[in-house]
Write a protein that holds these residues in place. Sequence first.
Motif, PDB file in Angstrom:
ATOM      1  N   PHE A 410       0.881  -1.167   0.000  1.00  0.00           N
ATOM      2  CA  PHE A 410       0.000   0.000   0.000  1.00  0.00           C
ATOM      3  C   PHE A 410       0.916   1.214   0.000  1.00  0.00           C
ATOM      4  CE2 PHE A 410      -2.796   3.173   1.940  1.00  0.00           C
ATOM      5  CZ  PHE A 410      -3.928   3.001   1.170  1.00  0.00           C
ATOM      6  N   CYS A 411       0.985   1.873  -1.142  1.00  0.00           N
ATOM      7  CA  CYS A 411       1.990   2.923  -1.318  1.00  0.00           C
ATOM      8  C   CYS A 411       1.291   4.274  -1.281  1.00  0.00           C
ATOM      9  CB  CYS A 411       2.710   2.731  -2.639  1.00  0.00           C
ATOM     10  SG  CYS A 411       3.198   1.007  -2.901  1.00  0.00           S
ATOM     11  N   GLN A 412       1.877   5.146  -0.531  1.00  0.00           N
ATOM     12  CA  GLN A 412       1.204   6.401  -0.212  1.00  0.00           C
ATOM     13  C   GLN A 412       1.942   7.576  -0.838  1.00  0.00           C
ATOM     14  OE1 GLN A 412      -1.664   6.408   1.564  1.00  0.00           O
ATOM     15  NE2 GLN A 412      -1.750   8.583   1.063  1.00  0.00           N
ATOM     16  N   HIS A 413       1.152   8.547  -1.264  1.00  0.00           N
ATOM     17  CA  HIS A 413       1.639   9.804  -1.802  1.00  0.00           C
ATOM     18  C   HIS A 413       2.138   9.666  -3.234  1.00  0.00           C
ATOM     19  CE1 HIS A 413       0.411  11.521   1.755  1.00  0.00           C
ATOM     20  NE2 HIS A 413       1.543  11.825   2.351  1.00  0.00           N
ATOM     21  N   THR A 414       1.186   9.275  -4.062  1.00  0.00           N
ATOM     22  CA  THR A 414       1.373   9.398  -5.500  1.00  0.00           C
ATOM     23  C   THR A 414       0.272  10.367  -5.935  1.00  0.00           C
ATOM     24  OG1 THR A 414      -0.007   7.425  -5.781  1.00  0.00           O
ATOM     25  CG2 THR A 414       2.376   7.107  -5.859  1.00  0.00           C
ATOM     26  N   ALA A 415       0.650  11.341  -6.735  1.00  0.00           N
ATOM     27  CA  ALA A 415      -0.308  12.403  -7.079  1.00  0.00           C
ATOM     28  C   ALA A 415      -1.475  11.831  -7.872  1.00  0.00           C
ATOM     29  CB  ALA A 415       0.393  13.468  -7.892  1.00  0.00           C
ATOM     30  N   PRO A 416      -2.698  12.210  -7.521  1.00  0.00           N
ATOM     31  CA  PRO A 416      -3.859  11.714  -8.278  1.00  0.00           C
ATOM     32  C   PRO A 416      -3.743  12.086  -9.758  1.00  0.00           C
ATOM     33  CG  PRO A 416      -4.567  12.880  -6.302  1.00  0.00           C
ATOM     34  CD  PRO A 416      -3.085  13.054  -6.384  1.00  0.00           C
ATOM     35  N   GLY A 421       1.108  16.675 -16.403  1.00  0.00           N
ATOM     36  CA  GLY A 421      -0.035  16.432 -17.291  1.00  0.00           C
ATOM     37  C   GLY A 421       0.003  15.070 -17.979  1.00  0.00           C
ATOM     38  N   SER A 422       1.049  14.259 -17.717  1.00  0.00           N
ATOM     39  CA  SER A 422       1.103  12.948 -18.371  1.00  0.00           C
ATOM     40  C   SER A 422       0.154  11.974 -17.670  1.00  0.00           C
ATOM     41  CB  SER A 422       2.532  12.405 -18.379  1.00  0.00           C
ATOM     42  OG  SER A 422       2.992  12.257 -17.059  1.00  0.00           O
ATOM     43  N   SER A 423      -0.075  10.844 -18.352  1.00  0.00           N
ATOM     44  CA  SER A 423      -1.019   9.864 -17.795  1.00  0.00           C
ATOM     45  C   SER A 423      -0.286   8.873 -16.894  1.00  0.00           C
ATOM     46  CB  SER A 423      -1.679   9.100 -18.949  1.00  0.00           C
ATOM     47  OG  SER A 423      -2.310   7.940 -18.444  1.00  0.00           O
ATOM     48  N   TRP A 424      -0.988   8.372 -15.894  1.00  0.00           N
ATOM     49  CA  TRP A 424      -0.426   7.320 -15.043  1.00  0.00           C
ATOM     50  C   TRP A 424      -0.076   6.082 -15.866  1.00  0.00           C
ATOM     51  CZ3 TRP A 424       2.149   6.852 -10.869  1.00  0.00           C
ATOM     52  CH2 TRP A 424       2.010   7.797  -9.846  1.00  0.00           C
ATOM     53  N   ASP A 425      -0.756   5.895 -16.994  1.00  0.00           N
ATOM     54  CA  ASP A 425      -0.468   4.719 -17.825  1.00  0.00           C
ATOM     55  C   ASP A 425       0.985   4.725 -18.302  1.00  0.00           C
ATOM     56  OD1 ASP A 425      -2.990   3.760 -17.496  1.00  0.00           O
ATOM     57  OD2 ASP A 425      -3.781   4.619 -19.359  1.00  0.00           O
ATOM     58  N   ALA A 426       1.544   5.928 -18.430  1.00  0.00           N
ATOM     59  CA  ALA A 426       2.929   6.027 -18.919  1.00  0.00           C
ATOM     60  C   ALA A 426       3.942   5.770 -17.802  1.00  0.00           C
ATOM     61  CB  ALA A 426       3.151   7.411 -19.520  1.00  0.00           C
ATOM     62  N   HIS A 427       3.489   5.733 -16.560  1.00  0.00           N
ATOM     63  CA  HIS A 427       4.442   5.664 -15.436  1.00  0.00           C
ATOM     64  C   HIS A 427       4.199   4.492 -14.496  1.00  0.00           C
ATOM     65  CE1 HIS A 427       5.967   9.590 -16.603  1.00  0.00           C
ATOM     66  NE2 HIS A 427       4.713   9.992 -16.715  1.00  0.00           N
ATOM     67  N   ARG A 428       3.122   3.733 -14.744  1.00  0.00           N
ATOM     68  CA  ARG A 428       2.720   2.680 -13.800  1.00  0.00           C
ATOM     69  C   ARG A 428       3.873   1.713 -13.483  1.00  0.00           C
ATOM     70  NH1 ARG A 428      -0.596   0.464 -16.895  1.00  0.00           N
ATOM     71  NH2 ARG A 428      -2.521   1.535 -16.359  1.00  0.00           N
ATOM     72  N   GLU A 429       4.520   1.197 -14.545  1.00  0.00           N
ATOM     73  CA  GLU A 429       5.551   0.161 -14.335  1.00  0.00           C
ATOM     74  C   GLU A 429       6.773   0.737 -13.620  1.00  0.00           C
ATOM     75  OE1 GLU A 429       4.927  -3.031 -15.034  1.00  0.00           O
ATOM     76  OE2 GLU A 429       2.977  -2.514 -15.877  1.00  0.00           O
ATOM     77  N   GLU A 430       7.154   1.953 -14.031  1.00  0.00           N
ATOM     78  CA  GLU A 430       8.319   2.610 -13.435  1.00  0.00           C
ATOM     79  C   GLU A 430       8.109   2.847 -11.938  1.00  0.00           C
ATOM     80  OE1 GLU A 430       8.347   6.442 -15.337  1.00  0.00           O
ATOM     81  OE2 GLU A 430       9.870   7.279 -13.993  1.00  0.00           O
ATOM     82  N   VAL A 431       6.905   3.281 -11.573  1.00  0.00           N
ATOM     83  CA  VAL A 431       6.631   3.540 -10.153  1.00  0.00           C
ATOM     84  C   VAL A 431       6.516   2.208  -9.393  1.00  0.00           C
ATOM     85  CG1 VAL A 431       4.992   4.580  -8.520  1.00  0.00           C
ATOM     86  CG2 VAL A 431       5.640   5.805 -10.582  1.00  0.00           C
ATOM     87  N   ALA A 432       5.965   1.195 -10.040  1.00  0.00           N
ATOM     88  CA  ALA A 432       5.896  -0.130  -9.396  1.00  0.00           C
ATOM     89  C   ALA A 432       7.313  -0.638  -9.105  1.00  0.00           C
ATOM     90  CB  ALA A 432       5.142  -1.108 -10.294  1.00  0.00           C
TER      91      ALA A 432
END
Length: 547
Positions: A410-416, A421-432
Motif C-alpha cells: 500500500f503505497c502512499q503519496h502518488t499524485a492523483p 499532465g502525463s497519464s499514469w499509464d505512462a508511469h505505472r511500471e516505473e513507479v511499481a
Amino acid sequence: MASDPYDIVVIGGGHNGLVCAFYCACAGLRVVVLERRSIVGGAAVTEEFAPGFRNSTASYTVSLLHPKIIAEMGLAAQGLTTVQRRMQNFLPLNEREYLAVGRGRTKGEVAKFSRADAERLDAFNARLGALADMVRELLLVTPPKAIETGWIDAVPELLKAAGVARRLSRLDTVAKRDLLALFGQSAGEWLDSWFESDPIKAALGFDAIVGNYASPYGPGTGYVLLHHGIGEVNGIKGAWGHAVGGMGAITKTMAAACKDSGVEIRTGAEVREVLVEEGRAAGVITAAGETFRARAVAANVNPKLLFLSLVDTSLLPADFLDRMRRYRCASGTFRMNVALAELPRFSCLPEPGDHLTAGIVIAPSLGYMDRAYSDARGQGWSKTPIVEILVPSFVDQSLAPEGKHVASLFCQHTAPELPDGSSWDAHREEVADLMIETVDRYAPGFKASVMARSILSPLDLERTFGLVGGDIMHGSLALDQLFSARPVLGHGNYRSPIPGLYMCGAGTHPGGGVSGIPGHNAAREIVKDVPRRSTADTIANIFPGSR
Ligand SMILES: Cc1cc2nc3c(=O)[nH]c(=O)nc-3n(C[C@H](O)[C@H](O)[C@H](O)COP(=O)(O)OP(=O)(O)OC[C@H]3O[C@@H](n4cnc5c(N)ncnc54)[C@H](O)[C@@H]3O)c2cc1C
C-alpha cells in the motif's frame, strides 16, 4: 425493457451498498443491487492476480467493520473469521534498528529511542483513547442536517444536534482541550507536542496520512489519525487484523446475508443514469438500456460520480452542484500485490516472526512523510516513497501455493493527477519498480523474490472501482467534508437534494474504510421515509441500539 418495480435500487455493490440493501430488506423492502463489475464487494474483494496467488485487491486490513453490523448480518455464521495481528506495526528504520508496536511491547520498544517518550506513552494512549471513544459514539448517529428552512423541520434537527452536544459535554476538560487541539492542529504538531523521538511519531503519524494525500503537518490530519483508531478486532479496540480469505471474505458473507434476506444482486449491471420523474428519483437506467423502477434509489458510489455523471445536473441546486464540483477527492494511493517465492527478510530482523503479521511501514519519520508529500506535489511521486507491506499469506495459507507467499504493498503519496499532465499509464511500471526497490532496500532479496505483480495506479483505481481521483475514502476526510458536511453541509443525513435519492457509500458519515456504517445509517433513514410493505417490525427492532 422495464422490470417489475422495486422499492429500492442500490447503485453499486460495494460493502456499504450490500449493508444498506440488507437492512432495507430486513425492513420488508424489495431491494435490487446493481453492480458494474462482475463481482460484488467494491474495494473490499479478493481476486486471483497470478495463477494460484490470491489476495485482497484493494483494501487489505480490517478494523473499522462495526461489530453491530457483523452481528446483525450474521457474518461470522456466514463464515467470516478475522485474526488479529500478533504485532500491530513494524517499522524497519535502517539495517540494524526497528520499532515494533503492539500490545505489551510498545513501551519497551519506544524506550530504545527515548525513555521520556516511553513514559509518556500510557498517558498519550489514554487521552487518544478517550477521544476515539467519543468518535465511536457518533458513528451510528445520523448527523444533524445543520441547515433548515422552517422551524417545523428545524426542531428535530436541533434535538439531534443537542444529542451530539450532550455527548461532547460528557468529555472532561482535558479531553475537550485535546479534541480542540487534535482538530485544530496537524497530526505532526500534536505528536511533536507529545514525543521527542522519530520512530514512535512515525508509527502514530502514519495513520494520519494513510489514505490521505497530505503532509502529516497538513491541516485536518489530526482527525485522520483518530479515524484509523476508532475500530476494533474481536473486541480489541484500535487493533487491526486479517479477514481469512482476504477482504473479499467480508463482502462474500455480506452478499450471502443479503441473499438470505431476499435482496436481488445483479453484477455486470452498470448504472448509466438516475431516472427522475416529477422531481423524484424513480429508478435507474443501466448502460445496457435496462430500466429498474423503484420507490427510492440509494447510491453507493462516490458522491462526485453520482451527481456529476449519473444525475441530470440541471436538477441540482446551483450551490450544491458547485460544491460537488469542488468536493475534494485525493488519497494519493498506489496499490500493488506481489506473488513471492519466499518471505521477505528485513535486514534489521531477518527471521520470520510476529513482525510478518504486522503492518510493516517504510516511513521512519514524520519528516520523511512530509518530503514524500511535497515530492509528489512537485513531481508526481517521491523517490523515497511511503510503503506499507502486509504479508497475509503468513497467517492465511489459503492465499498462495504451499511455500509461496503474497504481499500487499500500500503505497502512499502518488499524485492523483501528474503535475506534468502525463497519464499514469505512462508511469505505472516505473513507479511499481520504485516501490519494489524501496522495499528491497530494507529487505534485500525482496525484488528477486517477486514472481508476479499486479498494479493499481490512482487512475487504475478510478477505472476499476469508480474511485474518483483514486480516492479510497470517496472524498478526503477533511474537516469541511465530515459529519453534517459529508459530502455537503445540509446533506449529511444521507438524503440528496433530489427526493427519493439517497447516498449510502463512504462519501457519507463517517467516511471511508470498510466499516459498513454509511450503509447501515443510510438504510435507517431510507426505512423512515419509504413506507414498508410489512410493518410488523418497528424501526427500533430493525436498528437496535442505534440512533
Ligand atoms: C487501495 C485501497 C486500500 C484500502 N485499504 C483499506 C483497508 O485496508 N482497510 C479499510 O478499512 N479500508 C481500506 N480502504 C478503504 C475502503 O476499502 C473503502 O473506503 C470502502 O471500500 C468504500 O466502500 P463503499 O462500499 O462505500 O464503496 P466501494 O467499495 O467503492 O464500492 C462502490 C461500488 O460501486 C460500483 N460502481 C461504481 N460505479 C457504478 C455504476 N455506475 N453502476 C453500478 N455500480 C457502480 C463499484 O464497482 C463498486 O463496487 C482501501 C481502499 C482502497 C481503494
